[in-house]
Design a protein around this motif. Sequence first.
Motif, PDB file in Angstrom:
ATOM      1  N   ALA A 188       0.811  -1.214   0.000  1.00 48.33           N
ATOM      2  CA  ALA A 188       0.000   0.000   0.000  1.00 48.33           C
ATOM      3  C   ALA A 188       0.844   1.263   0.000  1.00 48.33           C
ATOM      4  CB  ALA A 188      -0.918  -0.002   1.222  1.00 48.33           C
ATOM      5  N   ILE A 189       0.368   2.263  -0.717  1.00 49.27           N
ATOM      6  CA  ILE A 189       0.958   3.601  -0.641  1.00 49.27           C
ATOM      7  C   ILE A 189      -0.189   4.576  -0.413  1.00 49.27           C
ATOM      8  CG2 ILE A 189       2.305   5.393  -1.818  1.00 49.27           C
ATOM      9  CD1 ILE A 189       3.619   3.160  -3.459  1.00 49.27           C
ATOM     10  N   VAL A 217      -4.394  17.702   3.077  1.00 50.84           N
ATOM     11  CA  VAL A 217      -4.225  18.800   4.026  1.00 50.84           C
ATOM     12  C   VAL A 217      -5.525  18.992   4.792  1.00 50.84           C
ATOM     13  CG1 VAL A 217      -3.679  21.230   4.291  1.00 50.84           C
ATOM     14  CG2 VAL A 217      -2.520  19.893   2.546  1.00 50.84           C
ATOM     15  N   VAL A 249      -3.594  15.513   8.333  1.00 52.51           N
ATOM     16  CA  VAL A 249      -2.355  15.728   7.574  1.00 52.51           C
ATOM     17  C   VAL A 249      -1.225  14.817   8.049  1.00 52.51           C
ATOM     18  CG1 VAL A 249      -1.599  17.687   9.010  1.00 52.51           C
ATOM     19  CG2 VAL A 249      -0.800  17.530   6.677  1.00 52.51           C
ATOM     20  N   PHE A 250      -1.246  14.446   9.328  1.00 57.83           N
ATOM     21  CA  PHE A 250      -0.179  13.591   9.856  1.00 57.83           C
ATOM     22  C   PHE A 250      -0.586  12.126   9.949  1.00 57.83           C
ATOM     23  CE2 PHE A 250       1.310  17.699  11.781  1.00 57.83           C
ATOM     24  CZ  PHE A 250       2.441  17.796  10.968  1.00 57.83           C
ATOM     25  N   TYR A 288       0.208   9.767   8.319  1.00 56.26           N
ATOM     26  CA  TYR A 288       1.345   8.851   8.118  1.00 56.26           C
ATOM     27  C   TYR A 288       2.130   8.599   9.391  1.00 56.26           C
ATOM     28  CZ  TYR A 288       3.389  13.466   7.226  1.00 56.26           C
ATOM     29  OH  TYR A 288       3.756  14.780   7.291  1.00 56.26           O
ATOM     30  N   ASN A 289       1.901   9.398  10.413  1.00 59.60           N
ATOM     31  CA  ASN A 289       2.564   9.118  11.686  1.00 59.60           C
ATOM     32  C   ASN A 289       1.947   7.910  12.388  1.00 59.60           C
ATOM     33  OD1 ASN A 289       4.375  11.165  11.513  1.00 59.60           O
ATOM     34  ND2 ASN A 289       3.116  12.643  12.633  1.00 59.60           N
ATOM     35  N   TYR A 290       0.743   7.528  11.987  1.00 58.46           N
ATOM     36  CA  TYR A 290       0.038   6.454  12.685  1.00 58.46           C
ATOM     37  C   TYR A 290       0.097   5.126  11.949  1.00 58.46           C
ATOM     38  CZ  TYR A 290      -1.627  10.729  14.761  1.00 58.46           C
ATOM     39  OH  TYR A 290      -1.664  11.959  15.341  1.00 58.46           O
ATOM     40  N   PHE A 291       0.431   5.183  10.655  1.00 54.86           N
ATOM     41  CA  PHE A 291       0.421   3.967   9.840  1.00 54.86           C
ATOM     42  C   PHE A 291       1.846   3.514   9.547  1.00 54.86           C
ATOM     43  CE2 PHE A 291      -3.898   5.090   8.970  1.00 54.86           C
ATOM     44  CZ  PHE A 291      -4.512   3.990   8.402  1.00 54.86           C
ATOM     45  N   ASN A 292       2.081   2.219   9.605  1.00 54.16           N
ATOM     46  CA  ASN A 292       3.382   1.714   9.181  1.00 54.16           C
ATOM     47  C   ASN A 292       3.349   1.307   7.717  1.00 54.16           C
ATOM     48  OD1 ASN A 292       5.021   1.958  11.509  1.00 54.16           O
ATOM     49  ND2 ASN A 292       3.765   0.363  12.450  1.00 54.16           N
ATOM     50  N   ILE A 293       2.998   2.253   6.878  1.00 53.56           N
ATOM     51  CA  ILE A 293       3.035   1.991   5.440  1.00 53.56           C
ATOM     52  C   ILE A 293       3.644   3.215   4.770  1.00 53.56           C
ATOM     53  CG2 ILE A 293       0.961   0.536   5.525  1.00 53.56           C
ATOM     54  CD1 ILE A 293      -0.550   2.834   4.177  1.00 53.56           C
ATOM     55  N   ASP A 294       4.005   3.070   3.505  1.00 51.68           N
ATOM     56  CA  ASP A 294       4.566   4.197   2.760  1.00 51.68           C
ATOM     57  C   ASP A 294       3.493   5.264   2.551  1.00 51.68           C
ATOM     58  OD1 ASP A 294       6.999   3.039   2.646  1.00 51.68           O
ATOM     59  OD2 ASP A 294       7.116   2.911   0.467  1.00 51.68           O
ATOM     60  N   PHE A 295       3.895   6.509   2.677  1.00 49.28           N
ATOM     61  CA  PHE A 295       2.951   7.619   2.514  1.00 49.28           C
ATOM     62  C   PHE A 295       3.616   8.788   1.801  1.00 49.28           C
ATOM     63  CE2 PHE A 295      -0.560   6.379   5.381  1.00 49.28           C
ATOM     64  CZ  PHE A 295      -1.596   7.091   4.809  1.00 49.28           C
ATOM     65  N   VAL A 296       2.823   9.514   1.067  1.00 48.88           N
ATOM     66  CA  VAL A 296       3.254  10.827   0.583  1.00 48.88           C
ATOM     67  C   VAL A 296       2.223  11.840   1.065  1.00 48.88           C
ATOM     68  CG1 VAL A 296       4.399   9.880  -1.463  1.00 48.88           C
ATOM     69  CG2 VAL A 296       2.035  10.673  -1.636  1.00 48.88           C
ATOM     70  N   GLU A 297       2.615  13.088   1.082  1.00 52.25           N
ATOM     71  CA  GLU A 297       1.721  14.138   1.584  1.00 52.25           C
ATOM     72  C   GLU A 297       1.441  15.127   0.452  1.00 52.25           C
ATOM     73  OE1 GLU A 297      -0.047  15.089   4.278  1.00 52.25           O
ATOM     74  OE2 GLU A 297      -0.456  16.893   3.122  1.00 52.25           O
TER      75      GLU A 297
END
Lengths: 371, 253
Positions: free
Chosen positions: B51-52, B57, B61-62, B64-73
């Motif tokens: 998963a990505i 916004v 917005v954060f 990705y701090n909670y998931f252990n998967i790849d993220f972009v913002e």
Amino acid sequence: MAKQLIKGNTAVAEAALRAGLEGYFGYPITPQTELLEHLSARMPELGRPFVQAESELGAINMVYGAACTGKRVMTSSSSPGVSLMMEGLSYIAGTEVPMVLVDVVRGGPGLGNIAPAQGDYNQIVHGGGHGDYHMIVLAPASVQEAVDLTALAFDLAEKYRTITCIMMDGSIGQMMEPAELPPMQPLRTEIPDWAVRGAKNGDKRVLTSINLDPPAQEVMNLRLMKRWQEIEANEVRYKGYFLEDAEYVVVGFGTAGRIALSAVRAAREEGIKIGLLRPITVAPFPIDVLDELTEKVKAFLVVEMNAGQMFEDVRLVVRGRKPVEFFGRMGGVVPFPDEVLTEIHRLVGTPQTTEGSPRDRWLARLAETIG
Amino acid sequence: MTLAEVPTRIVYSRPEVLDKRVTHYCPGCTHGVAHRLVAEVLEEMGEVENAIGVASVGCSVFIYNYFNIDFVEAAHGRAPAMATGIKRLLPDRTVFTYQGDGDLASIGMGEIVGAASRGEKITVIFLNNANYGMTGGQMAPTTLPGQKTTSSPYGKDAARFGKPFRIEDAYSGFDMGYLARGALVGAANINRAKKMIRKAFEKHMDNQGLCYVELLSPCPTNWNLAPLKAKDFLLEEMTKHFPLGEFKGGDAK
Ligand SMILES: Cc1ncc(C[n+]2csc(CCOP(=O)(O)OP(=O)(O)O)c2C)c(N)n1
Ligand code: SF4
């Protein structure tokens, strides 16, 4: 490979493809459209992604996402479209992912026209997006040079994790010239370590440009600025013509530089000791060579197809040590070599000063010619 | 049978893909519930490493701090365009956006319509809390008629600012893989919402086009309601304008 007669836009598209372009996202706008059209045929042929986006805003953000996968990606547009991309460019710079932007510049401001111009210099070189960032900006003066700079644009973008812009005036995009295209390169196989791909074993990657902690954001800014200093130290490119014994020097980039070269040649035939400095990287700006020339020459003439945007950068280097005069045409008007020659005659034949405003003097002269 | 002999069964545990940390959301906010449902579905489908995510916004917005998967913002509203870029380059990945209603239904309307009309093979998780949470509760295109927000202090005048934006009306002509609306209050609704999310990801991975789940979510802080009152407001008022159910790709049809 043999030379072929080819349009600038098509040539750059094909050169990008052969440099291993893995994803293209764009939106139609004249005088850039052939680039998009060429890739709409060629990318699917090679099984590579091509998307005509809903807008330049969409296109740049698709490039942003695609760049986060670490692949070779690009978009192309012309001035109004590039204005719309500014938000995305700032985010891409802030996320430190590489990409190539081709801006085929047209007359402005506003909707302007579709004639060749150089009015995007400020928004491209000095950052039209928010925050402190720089792009590497390459300014070709012929179709061949545009082709040659295309592969370099990708290499530089990836080397420095930055945006490289090939800023070419509408004339380079639209003109057909003989050019030799490079051979097809294989696609890169290695993925950069930072690229998102799916987190195996919890080894996750996050690509973002947000940093709520100002000191941490400052550290990030510092990293960008240090990288820019490295680029300034290593990546300056320019072409000098007749500079050896020059007493006067014309400075111009892209099409304006090319036209100025014709005028400089004609002046040389008249025995005038004049040369031309044509920045190929307008960013990083060729500061050192200009600084050295400042010590040697009597005066400079900057020629542009805008109201004197690079002119300000030249003045920053010369710092009032020698007169710097300006000649420009705006709004999509391309100057004739004769006009530049007349300016050269004036530069050489009348006393020059570092006082007053060269731009005011130019505007006064322009008012006489165009009324 | 002694008590020690009674077989134990784990009925709930934290999905491993969610990091063990306290979220920054307000009490009574269901962004966290939405995160958990997405995490459970990704885990159950075995898609965690594939998963990505594309964060947007807004209050999330954060994420990705909670998931252990790849993220972009993404930039505000542009997540579907970014997801398009990622999915086109990595077509076998599970690519999803997570967006608020200001993000998707206002500033990002162009990008979501573009992605939907192209049939982009991504999943969109759309958290609708009828206002702009992060910036302090201003009016959104999803704000209910008469609803007071910090930028509609007299109540939203639908004649001047429009009726609540309903995706099922707006996108009825698009070929979408899945389109459903759930709510994140009450166990039954939450279970149903999870099924919707699962269906969206399945259809997305089956390349059926853009799959979209809207999740009604309370924003007690900006609605100026205690969490339980906010829950009631959602069920009684919000669902009048935003009916729950499957609109495309559901089992009913
Ligand atoms: C271009 C731009 N305009 C405005 C903002 C300010 N902004 C940040 S979050 C936000 C609203 C988010 O609301 P919503 O999408 O509903 O998400 P929520 O916070 O409610 O979860 C706005 C307007 C921004 N970051 N970027
Ligand atoms: S402001 Fe609203 S949406 Fe944001 S965290 Fe608080 S309750 Fe949730």
